[in-house]
Design a protein around this motif. Structure first.
Motif, PDB file in Angstrom:
ATOM      1  N   UNK A 300       0.852  -1.198   0.000  1.00 60.90           N
ATOM      2  CA  UNK A 300       0.000   0.000   0.000  1.00 60.90           C
ATOM      3  C   UNK A 300       0.885   1.243   0.000  1.00 60.90           C
ATOM      4  N   UNK A 301       0.743   2.048  -1.037  1.00 59.89           N
ATOM      5  CA  UNK A 301       1.505   3.296  -1.112  1.00 59.89           C
ATOM      6  C   UNK A 301       0.810   4.351  -0.269  1.00 59.89           C
ATOM      7  N   UNK A 313      -2.297   6.774  -0.771  1.00 61.29           N
ATOM      8  CA  UNK A 313      -1.957   7.440  -2.028  1.00 61.29           C
ATOM      9  C   UNK A 313      -2.906   7.055  -3.164  1.00 61.29           C
ATOM     10  N   UNK A 314      -3.447   8.073  -3.813  1.00 62.26           N
ATOM     11  CA  UNK A 314      -4.285   7.870  -4.980  1.00 62.26           C
ATOM     12  C   UNK A 314      -5.670   7.336  -4.691  1.00 62.26           C
ATOM     13  N   UNK A 333      -1.872  18.789  -2.816  1.00 58.93           N
ATOM     14  CA  UNK A 333      -1.119  17.706  -3.457  1.00 58.93           C
ATOM     15  C   UNK A 333      -1.654  17.445  -4.855  1.00 58.93           C
ATOM     16  N   UNK A 334      -0.738  17.343  -5.823  1.00 56.96           N
ATOM     17  CA  UNK A 334      -1.075  16.925  -7.182  1.00 56.96           C
ATOM     18  C   UNK A 334       0.043  15.993  -7.626  1.00 56.96           C
ATOM     19  N   UNK A 335      -0.313  14.756  -7.956  1.00 59.17           N
ATOM     20  CA  UNK A 335       0.730  13.755  -8.194  1.00 59.17           C
ATOM     21  C   UNK A 335       0.358  12.820  -9.331  1.00 59.17           C
ATOM     22  N   UNK A 336       1.357  12.059  -9.779  1.00 53.04           N
ATOM     23  CA  UNK A 336       1.126  10.959 -10.715  1.00 53.04           C
ATOM     24  C   UNK A 336       1.576   9.676 -10.059  1.00 53.04           C
ATOM     25  N   UNK A 359      -6.680   7.034 -11.213  1.00 52.10           N
ATOM     26  CA  UNK A 359      -5.267   6.674 -11.096  1.00 52.10           C
ATOM     27  C   UNK A 359      -4.992   5.253 -11.576  1.00 52.10           C
ATOM     28  N   UNK A 360      -5.893   4.310 -11.313  1.00 52.30           N
ATOM     29  CA  UNK A 360      -5.625   2.930 -11.714  1.00 52.30           C
ATOM     30  C   UNK A 360      -5.783   2.737 -13.215  1.00 52.30           C
ATOM     31  N   UNK A 361      -6.361   3.694 -13.916  1.00 56.53           N
ATOM     32  CA  UNK A 361      -6.489   3.638 -15.362  1.00 56.53           C
ATOM     33  C   UNK A 361      -5.459   4.509 -16.080  1.00 56.53           C
TER      34      UNK A 361
END
Length: 455
Positions: A300-301, A313-314, A333-336, A359-361
């Motif tokens: 788990x991130x 995360x995400x 927060x804005x992330x990839x 995020x998972x797509x």
């Protein structure tokens, strides 16, 4: 993906009517599962202002109102709503109006002439229930058609997207495809960098750069978290299936819908030390925003501070660092996050969030800073405050490899005599980088396409 047709049309200038637009989207692979009007059909309802409200001479619960509807003389209307009062702006159905299920006629109410009806949201078919007249904003123009004022000549589109089309999980992405399908021009608003008034930053460390190759964040201080969300934003959120929560949360949700970039706002005062993106430690747990506490696993991130995990995360933020009405500074927060790291995690935990779904797509990794700037500016506009500098950690982003495309192959698969010029134009409108060598193209997909790998 649900969205307002009028919001879409504000971004792409197509002359297709609603039915034709729905058909075009479906035929292009973006299946329109449902299209329904925002409001039931009704006519002759306008913005009105109650000038006076006097007790009915023969009924305790009725008032005789003088109402300005934009005509030369005010109308006399008998009204039983508890919130009817002098100065109130509310919808008024004129004599001859056709409302859902009934018509408005001149009538006598307990012996007093009434030339119309003041309306609640229920009488206009907007809600199933109402406790009084629909109260309008102070800037409503008396005499304006209420359908125009409330933007009710609109449809809700619901797309049934295939898993590969994560690029259309935003109104910008859908507008981009409509432009490609129809050749219409887009009207995307340029996102300007937010004005930096503070040198204050929060340090960010990425322990797992392969899982999170891009992370950007910034502080915004001196905000008023109790500020109301603008009505136009609430409308777009609600017509996209999201309820308004608070200005800061609404803004992050709005940016997600507009640009496809999930975001999170932490109460900066509740964070301890640096931000660290890492995998969970043995025995670590986190209390989430939905009031559940989960035991984290090694894969788990998490987003963590010096004391432990503050967000999954995400997927979802933590309760301990959440924004409240008392919040005066936020860390945006804005992330990839790499799709494979997020995929399946929300499902395993019994969660379903708009962030994890995207995020998972696959999320556009070139949009990270732009989304952060857009959210920052909206927060300053709505809640006030000052923005700090962006802190960004950048690793190895996904590589976009070119794909060879032959004109003959396109014609054979589609069964259509498309010429190379038209093929090039369509691909370019979709954001592809196109190089041509005779009847063969070299096509490089943009950062928001995760599904282009073979001819």
């Amino acid at each position: 993906m649900q969205f307002s047709e009028n919001w879409l049309r504000s971004l792409v200038d197509t002359d297709l009517d609603s039915e034709a637009l729905s058909h075009a989207l479906t035929m292009a692979g973006l299946e329109v599962e449902e299209m329904q009007p925002v409001a039931a059909s009704f006519s002759k309802v306008v913005v009105a202002k109650i000038l006076s409200a006097e007790k009915h001479p023969d009924a305790d619960r009725l008032q005789v109102c003088k109402v300005d509807v934009g005509l030369a003389e005010p109308l006399q209307i008998v009204c039983g709503a508890a919130n009817a009062r002098a100065g109130l702006l509310a919808p008024c159905a004129m004599v001859g109006a056709e409302l859902p299920g009934f018509s408005i006629k001149q009538a006598k109410v307990r012996g007093v002439e009434s030339f119309g009806m003041m309306c609640s949201s229920k009488e206009l078919g907007l809600t199933a229930d109402a406790t009084g007249l629909l109260e309008l904003e102070s800037d409503a123009v008396v005499g304006q058609d209420i359908r125009e004022h409330l933007d009710l000549n609109d449809h809700l589109f619901t797309l049934k997207l295939t898993p590969n089309r994560s690029d259309c999980l935003s109104i910008t992405g859908i507008a981009r495809d409509v432009a490609a399908i129809t050749g219409a021009a887009t009207r995307f608003e340029a996102i300007q960098p937010a004005n930096v008034a503070l040198q204050q930053t929060k340090n960010v460390e990425i322990a797992e750069t392969e899982a999170c190759p891009r992370y950007a964040g910034r502080l915004v201080t001196g905000i008023n978290a109790k500020a109301p969300t603008p009505a136009w934003m609430v409308k777009r959120l609600e017509r996209s299936g999201l309820r308004s929560i608070s200005a800061v949360v609404d803004i992050t949700n709005y940016v997600l819908l507009a640009l496809g970039q999930p975001m999170h706002a932490f109460d900066a005062a509740k964070l301890n030390g640096n931000i660290n993106v890492r995998f969970a430690k043995a025995g670590e747990s986190i209390a989430l925003l939905n009031d559940t506490t989960i035991e984290l696993k090694a894969d788990d991130l998490v987003i963590a501070d010096a004391q432990g995990a503050v967000a999954l995360a995400g997927i979802m933020g933590g309760k301990a660092s959440s924004v409240s009405d008392e919040t005066t500074e936020v860390f945006l927060e804005s992330a990839f996050f790499v799709p494979s790291v997020i995929a399946g995690k929300a499902r395993r935990l019994g969660l379903s969030t708009d962030s994890s779904y995207r995020f998972e797509r696959g999320v556009d990794f070139s949009m990270t800073q732009a989304a952060l700037d857009r959210a920052t500016q909206l927060i300053i506009d709505v809640c006030g405050g000052q923005a700090g500098q962006i802190t960004e950690v950048l690793g190895q982003l996904p590589d976009r490899k070119s794909v060879t495309l032959r004109v003959a192959r396109v014609q054979r698969v589609l069964g259509m005599p498309l010429e190379s010029k038209e093929i090039s134009q369509i691909l370019s409108r979709l954001g592809m980088e196109v190089k041509q060598n005779g009847e063969v193209f070299s096509v490089t997909p943009p950062s928001y396409r995760f599904d282009i790998a073979i001819e």
